[in-house]
Design a protein around this motif. Structure first.
Motif, PDB file in Angstrom:
ATOM      1  N   VAL A 161       0.810  -1.210   0.000  1.00  0.00           N
ATOM      2  CA  VAL A 161       0.000   0.000   0.000  1.00  0.00           C
ATOM      3  C   VAL A 161       0.848   1.267   0.000  1.00  0.00           C
ATOM      4  CG1 VAL A 161      -1.659   1.346   1.347  1.00  0.00           C
ATOM      5  CG2 VAL A 161      -1.975  -1.114   1.082  1.00  0.00           C
ATOM      6  N   ILE A 162       1.876   1.299   0.812  1.00  0.00           N
ATOM      7  CA  ILE A 162       2.655   2.535   1.007  1.00  0.00           C
ATOM      8  C   ILE A 162       3.222   3.082  -0.305  1.00  0.00           C
ATOM      9  CG2 ILE A 162       4.659   3.544   2.182  1.00  0.00           C
ATOM     10  CD1 ILE A 162       4.129   1.511   4.449  1.00  0.00           C
ATOM     11  N   PRO A 163       3.803   2.257  -1.194  1.00  0.00           N
ATOM     12  CA  PRO A 163       4.337   2.807  -2.449  1.00  0.00           C
ATOM     13  C   PRO A 163       3.267   3.359  -3.390  1.00  0.00           C
ATOM     14  CG  PRO A 163       5.283   0.641  -1.974  1.00  0.00           C
ATOM     15  CD  PRO A 163       4.152   0.835  -1.032  1.00  0.00           C
ATOM     16  N   LEU A 164       1.972   3.089  -3.112  1.00  0.00           N
ATOM     17  CA  LEU A 164       0.906   3.579  -3.985  1.00  0.00           C
ATOM     18  C   LEU A 164       0.629   5.064  -3.805  1.00  0.00           C
ATOM     19  CD1 LEU A 164      -1.806   0.771  -3.835  1.00  0.00           C
ATOM     20  CD2 LEU A 164      -0.475   1.462  -5.822  1.00  0.00           C
ATOM     21  N   ALA A 165       1.043   5.637  -2.676  1.00  0.00           N
ATOM     22  CA  ALA A 165       0.678   7.023  -2.362  1.00  0.00           C
ATOM     23  C   ALA A 165       1.015   8.011  -3.475  1.00  0.00           C
ATOM     24  CB  ALA A 165       1.332   7.450  -1.049  1.00  0.00           C
ATOM     25  N   PRO A 166       2.226   8.008  -4.032  1.00  0.00           N
ATOM     26  CA  PRO A 166       2.522   8.975  -5.104  1.00  0.00           C
ATOM     27  C   PRO A 166       1.625   8.808  -6.324  1.00  0.00           C
ATOM     28  CG  PRO A 166       4.553   8.018  -4.230  1.00  0.00           C
ATOM     29  CD  PRO A 166       3.427   7.212  -3.683  1.00  0.00           C
ATOM     30  N   ARG A 167       1.284   7.565  -6.662  1.00  0.00           N
ATOM     31  CA  ARG A 167       0.417   7.325  -7.820  1.00  0.00           C
ATOM     32  C   ARG A 167      -0.992   7.843  -7.571  1.00  0.00           C
ATOM     33  NH1 ARG A 167       0.020   1.405  -8.948  1.00  0.00           N
ATOM     34  NH2 ARG A 167      -1.279   2.173 -10.661  1.00  0.00           N
ATOM     35  N   ILE A 168      -1.488   7.622  -6.368  1.00  0.00           N
ATOM     36  CA  ILE A 168      -2.828   8.115  -6.014  1.00  0.00           C
ATOM     37  C   ILE A 168      -2.870   9.635  -6.127  1.00  0.00           C
ATOM     38  CG2 ILE A 168      -4.338   8.518  -4.028  1.00  0.00           C
ATOM     39  CD1 ILE A 168      -4.952   5.864  -4.975  1.00  0.00           C
ATOM     40  N   LEU A 169      -1.883  10.300  -5.548  1.00  0.00           N
ATOM     41  CA  LEU A 169      -1.878  11.763  -5.518  1.00  0.00           C
ATOM     42  C   LEU A 169      -1.656  12.362  -6.898  1.00  0.00           C
ATOM     43  CD1 LEU A 169       0.072  12.434  -2.190  1.00  0.00           C
ATOM     44  CD2 LEU A 169      -2.395  12.229  -2.573  1.00  0.00           C
ATOM     45  N   ALA A 170      -0.986  11.624  -7.783  1.00  0.00           N
ATOM     46  CA  ALA A 170      -0.747  12.113  -9.143  1.00  0.00           C
ATOM     47  C   ALA A 170      -1.883  11.762 -10.090  1.00  0.00           C
ATOM     48  CB  ALA A 170       0.560  11.537  -9.678  1.00  0.00           C
TER      49      ALA A 170
END
Length: 327
Positions: free
Chosen positions: A305-314
């Motif tokens: 889950v943690i590495p997904l944060a930049p993709r979600i925000l972009a």
């Protein structure tokens, strides 16, 4: 007993997110203990994981959604084995949320899961799908009928937008999808969109009034996009506002309201009353196409889950991202 959870902590070097193993003694106060099966990754969760300011207390478990089974309850409304879903109520912001194998929550926050939905489906729907249904019900309550004209959905490839398109199309509305990702055109049409609009035509500053185009709209973007949607809404139309992907501001004018009688209906999913929640979940169980839900859902393990944060925000994540917290 011990359980795994993602924890966001803060120190002199900043904010950090990591998977930790906790003991049950670390669970917060609450009437109901839930064995969590699934959660989802929403925009708010991306902010929390990226240390963008939404987290109000530390350490904290992110995850504004959870679905699972009651393990223990001090409230007579719930018993061990009951399947439940929780959305919002400050979870993942000021209170521990769903990115954990176990959660202790207030009984007043839980919705009993309709028989037609599994915990996996409920989590895949999550706050995004539940918000989409609140928006669709608001249009219904405002008297918007399928024959009134086109209904615009902004942020169409996102979680709210994807579910909103499916729900509206199933109800007979002609849906127009606004997206900046033309490569998702086939995906949006499969969900029920009749046509596409380039989001660039809505995201720049516009006129106080534009040509009347939409009978109604579901907006999850805010800012200039929402202002332009309002400016092009037909006389007496309704626009629901449920997101801020472009911004919190609303740089428009009162012209659509006083010259066309347009209604702007805010949609709050975080603290919506239980009556509204139950109505939305009952409608989702009856109306949402399981095949559409499967087609818009990607599943990840808790550690991923943690590495997904930049993709979600972009804005690079399509549809719904389901978290199997046990994997």
């Amino acid at each position: 007993m011990s359980f795994r959870a993602i924890r966001v902590t803060e120190d002199e070097q900043g904010r950090h997110a990591a998977v930790e193993t906790l003991e049950d003694e670390r669970l917060p106060p609450g009437e109901v203990t839930v064995d969590v099966s699934y959660s989802t990754v929403n925009y708010k969760d991306g902010l929390a994981l990226a240390g963008k300011g939404i987290v109000r207390t530390f350490p904290l478990t992110p995850g504004i959604d959870l679905a699972g089974t009651v393990a223990d309850s001090a409230d007579p409304r719930f018993a061990p084995g009951d399947r439940v879903v929780l959305n919002g109520f400050g979870r993942g912001e000021s209170k521990d949320g769903g990115f954990a194998e176990r959660a202790r929550v207030g009984a007043d926050e839980l919705v009993p899961l309709p028989d037609a939905l599994s915990t996996r489906q409920a989590a895949a729907i999550g706050t995004a799908g539940y918000t989409a249904m609140l928006s669709v019900l608001a249009l219904e309550d405002a008297g918007v009928a399928p024959g009134d004209g086109d209904v615009l959905v902004t942020g169409a490839a996102g979680g709210v937008g994807s579910v909103a398109i499916s729900l509206l199309a199933a109800r007979g509305y002609r849906v127009i999808a606004s997206t900046g990702r033309p490569e998702h055109g086939d995906y949006l049409r499969e969900l029920g969109a009749a046509d596409l609009v380039d989001r660039a035509t809505l995201s720049a500053p516009g006129k106080p009034l534009a040509s009347e185009r939409w009978a109604a709209a579901v907006d999850s973007v805010g800012s200039h996009t929402l202002a332009n949607v309002l400016a092009a809404t037909r006389y007496g139309g309704t626009v629901t506002a449920c997101g801020l992907a472009q911004g919190l501001d609303l740089p428009g004018s009162v012209a659509p309201f006083i010259l066309r009688g347009v209604r702007l209906q805010g949609i709050d999913s975080v603290y919506a009353p239980m009556e509204s929640r139950r109505r939305a979940w009952t409608a989702l169980a009856a109306e949402l196409d399981p095949a559409h839900l499967d087609s818009i859902t990607e599943t990840v393990a808790l550690a991923d889950v943690i590495p997904l944060a930049p993709r979600i925000l972009a804005g690079r994540v399509r549809g719904r991202t389901l978290v199997d917290v046990r994997a």
